[in-house]
Scaffold this active site. Structure first.
Site, PDB file in Angstrom:
ATOM      1  N   THR A 159      14.002   4.817  10.231  1.00  0.00           N
ATOM      2  CA  THR A 159      14.993   3.751  10.470  1.00  0.00           C
ATOM      3  C   THR A 159      14.492   2.437   9.870  1.00  0.00           C
ATOM      4  OG1 THR A 159      15.714   4.874  12.454  1.00  0.00           O
ATOM      5  CG2 THR A 159      16.300   2.551  12.274  1.00  0.00           C
ATOM      6  N   GLN A 208       0.586  -9.010  -6.538  1.00  0.00           N
ATOM      7  CA  GLN A 208       0.125 -10.393  -6.645  1.00  0.00           C
ATOM      8  C   GLN A 208       0.978 -11.245  -7.583  1.00  0.00           C
ATOM      9  OE1 GLN A 208      -2.075 -12.111  -4.990  1.00  0.00           O
ATOM     10  NE2 GLN A 208      -3.121 -10.477  -3.862  1.00  0.00           N
ATOM     11  N   HIS A 239       4.286 -10.030   2.053  1.00  0.00           N
ATOM     12  CA  HIS A 239       3.484 -11.126   2.616  1.00  0.00           C
ATOM     13  C   HIS A 239       2.669 -11.897   1.589  1.00  0.00           C
ATOM     14  CE1 HIS A 239      -0.675  -9.321   2.826  1.00  0.00           C
ATOM     15  NE2 HIS A 239       0.037  -8.232   2.613  1.00  0.00           N
ATOM     16  N   THR A 241       0.847  -1.200   0.000  1.00  0.00           N
ATOM     17  CA  THR A 241       0.000   0.000   0.000  1.00  0.00           C
ATOM     18  C   THR A 241       0.879   1.245   0.000  1.00  0.00           C
ATOM     19  OG1 THR A 241      -1.791  -1.143   1.149  1.00  0.00           O
ATOM     20  CG2 THR A 241      -1.741   1.262   1.355  1.00  0.00           C
ATOM     21  N   ASN A 262      -5.840  -9.297  -8.029  1.00  0.00           N
ATOM     22  CA  ASN A 262      -5.883 -10.066  -6.784  1.00  0.00           C
ATOM     23  C   ASN A 262      -7.103 -10.971  -6.684  1.00  0.00           C
ATOM     24  OD1 ASN A 262      -6.585  -7.169  -6.695  1.00  0.00           O
ATOM     25  ND2 ASN A 262      -7.598  -7.710  -4.793  1.00  0.00           N
ATOM     26  N   CYS A 316     -18.143  -7.400   1.880  1.00  0.00           N
ATOM     27  CA  CYS A 316     -19.149  -7.122   2.894  1.00  0.00           C
ATOM     28  C   CYS A 316     -19.047  -5.655   3.296  1.00  0.00           C
ATOM     29  CB  CYS A 316     -18.879  -8.001   4.104  1.00  0.00           C
ATOM     30  SG  CYS A 316     -20.368  -8.365   4.975  1.00  0.00           S
TER      31      CYS A 316
HETATM   32  N1  PLP Z   1      -2.080  -4.500  -4.421  1.00  0.00           N
HETATM   33  C1  PLP Z   1      -2.672  -5.683  -4.610  1.00  0.00           C
HETATM   34  C2  PLP Z   1      -2.957  -6.143  -5.999  1.00  0.00           C
HETATM   35  C3  PLP Z   1      -3.016  -6.474  -3.510  1.00  0.00           C
HETATM   36  O1  PLP Z   1      -3.609  -7.652  -3.701  1.00  0.00           O
HETATM   37  C4  PLP Z   1      -2.734  -5.995  -2.207  1.00  0.00           C
HETATM   38  C5  PLP Z   1      -3.132  -6.785  -1.016  1.00  0.00           C
HETATM   39  O2  PLP Z   1      -4.106  -7.494  -1.018  1.00  0.00           O
HETATM   40  C6  PLP Z   1      -2.113  -4.748  -2.068  1.00  0.00           C
HETATM   41  C7  PLP Z   1      -1.791  -4.032  -3.189  1.00  0.00           C
HETATM   42  C8  PLP Z   1      -1.820  -4.147  -0.727  1.00  0.00           C
HETATM   43  O3  PLP Z   1      -0.979  -4.918   0.042  1.00  0.00           O
HETATM   44  P1  PLP Z   1      -0.747  -4.550   1.602  1.00  0.00           P
HETATM   45  O4  PLP Z   1      -2.102  -4.654   2.246  1.00  0.00           O
HETATM   46  O5  PLP Z   1       0.206  -5.551   2.059  1.00  0.00           O
HETATM   47  O6  PLP Z   1      -0.244  -3.165   1.659  1.00  0.00           O
END
Ligand code: PLP
Length: 379
Positions: A238, A180, A202, A73, A152, A324
């Site tokens: 940092t 993704q 992640h 993000t 996603n 939702c």
């Molecule tokens: N962009 C895409 C296509 C994603 O699927 C996601 C998370 O689902 C994000 C950005 C954002 O990732 P984060 O919530 O780890 O910042």
């Protein structure tokens, strides 16, 4: 009850054991601040330099083109707001798609409120942006195009190299949200020709709380956070050394084993699709049949409700195709942009597989979903 079968790897992945091993020393003993001019600092700085090389290696980039951030993000915000700030005197038009993640769509919404003109391109029924629509949308005052690499929800992969070339021909920069795709398919920022590319730790077996932005050398970009000079001044604060080390280790793992992972996961995903279709022939596949992430199966059970279906199969952890909101269920913006009917969208579930997924998980999940679907139909 045993843990449910996890089929939600597009939401997040577990941390790979190799990645945990790599980061542990930086949680336990190597606590130095990388900016410190003594051996504690030097050790941390060296570990960050290695992680930067590892991520650059996965992305076909130079080390100095990697900026570590707190999440994808943040990387998306830095790309969009950073270019807007740097190029605001050149033009005030940005082109994007109508299926972006909120971490792209929301900063662009904010830029709109700041006087920017933002064009959101439609997609076809597979979730693909059409190159001719991008060509038509570009103007002399377009400074940036931001289109995601892989979606996603449905997993559709966009032809990013072609889009970047089209944007460059009209003098615009190109950003791809690859949160993704990195770790699931080969992503070579140099070969794709993008100027900026977002990575999410992640989603590729590193922990939450770490991301990165690839910034092609020479790309005009202003920082969003103001502070000291870390990350070339683009992301002051940092450094999160253990998580940066983890992302480097995850990138190295992906670089070495991606073809094998992708091949195995695709075979399992196709097995799941085949099993579900055998037991429920009305099943509909969403997303592009070929140009799709190898781990993603987005399907709808027409006439049924995806959320109720998953409620009836609590042995499976997956996502539904609707979001939702307060006051009830709303059809996902991605599915609406793909012109799915309300009933198709309501019946949708997203099953996303990962490295730990086993054949037995797939066969059990298919049987459980078919039983749940048939049970709901009888009610
Ligand atoms: N962009 C895409 C296509 C994603 O699927 C996601 C998370 O689902 C994000 C950005 C954002 O990732 P984060 O919530 O780890 O910042």
């Amino acid at each position: 009850m045993a843990d449910p079968i996890y089929l939600d790897y597009n939401a997040t992945t577990p941390v790979a054991p190799e990645v945990v091993e790599a980061m542990l020393p930086f949680l336990r003993e190597h606590f130095g601040n990388p900016s410190s001019a003594h051996p504690y600092g030097a050790r941390a700085a060296k570990a960050i330099a290695q992680a930067r090389r590892e991520l650059a290696g996965l992305l076909g980039a130079q080390s100095e083109e990697i900026v570590f951030t707190g999440c994808a993000t943040e990387a998306n915000n830095l790309a969009l707001r950073g270019v807007a700030q740097a190029l605001r005197h050149k033009g005030r038009h940005i082109v994007t798609s109508s299926i972006e993640h909120p971490s792209v769509a929301t900063p662009l919404q904010w830029l709109r409120s700041e006087g920017w003109d933002v064009t959101a391109l439609p997609v076809d029924k597979f979730g693909c942006v059409l190159p001719e629509n991008l060509k038509r949308a570009l103007r002399d005052d377009t400074v940036l195009v931001s289109i995601m690499h892989a979606n996603n929800e449905v997993g559709t992969i966009e032809p990013i190299a072609e889009f970047a070339a089209i944007a460059h021909a009209r003098g615009a920069l190109f950003h791809a949200d690859a949160a993704q795709s990195v770790g699931k398919i080969p992503v070579d920022a140099g070969a794709l020709g993008v100027d900026l590319l977002t990575v999410a730790g992640h989603k590729l077996y590193a922990p939450k709380g770490i991301g990165a932005l690839y910034v092609r050398r020479g790309t005009p970009l202003h920082p969003v956070l103001m502070g000291a000079g870390q990350e070339g001044g683009l992301r002051p604060g940092t450094e999160n050394v253990p998580h940066i080390v983890a992302l480097g280790a995850a990138a190295d793992l992906a670089r070495r084993r991606l073809p094998e992972f992708a091949h195995r996961v695709r075979a399992l995903r196709d097995r799941l699709h085949a099993r579900l279709t055998e037991g429920f022939p009305e099943l509909q596949l969403h997303g592009h049949p070929q140009h799709r992430l190898p781990n993603t199966l987005h399907v709808s059970f027409p006439g049924l409700d995806g959320r109720r279906l998953l409620d009836e199969a609590p042995e499976i952890a997956a996502s539904v195709g609707s979001a939702c909101h307060e006051g009830g269920e709303a059809v996902s913006g991605v599915l609406a942009a793909m012109a799915l009917s309300d009933s198709e969208a309501r019946g949708a579930v997203r099953l996303s597989l990962g490295i730990p997924t086993k054949e037995d998980d797939i066969d059990r999940a298919a049987a459980l979903l078919i039983r749940a679907a048939r049970g709901l139909q009888r009610r």
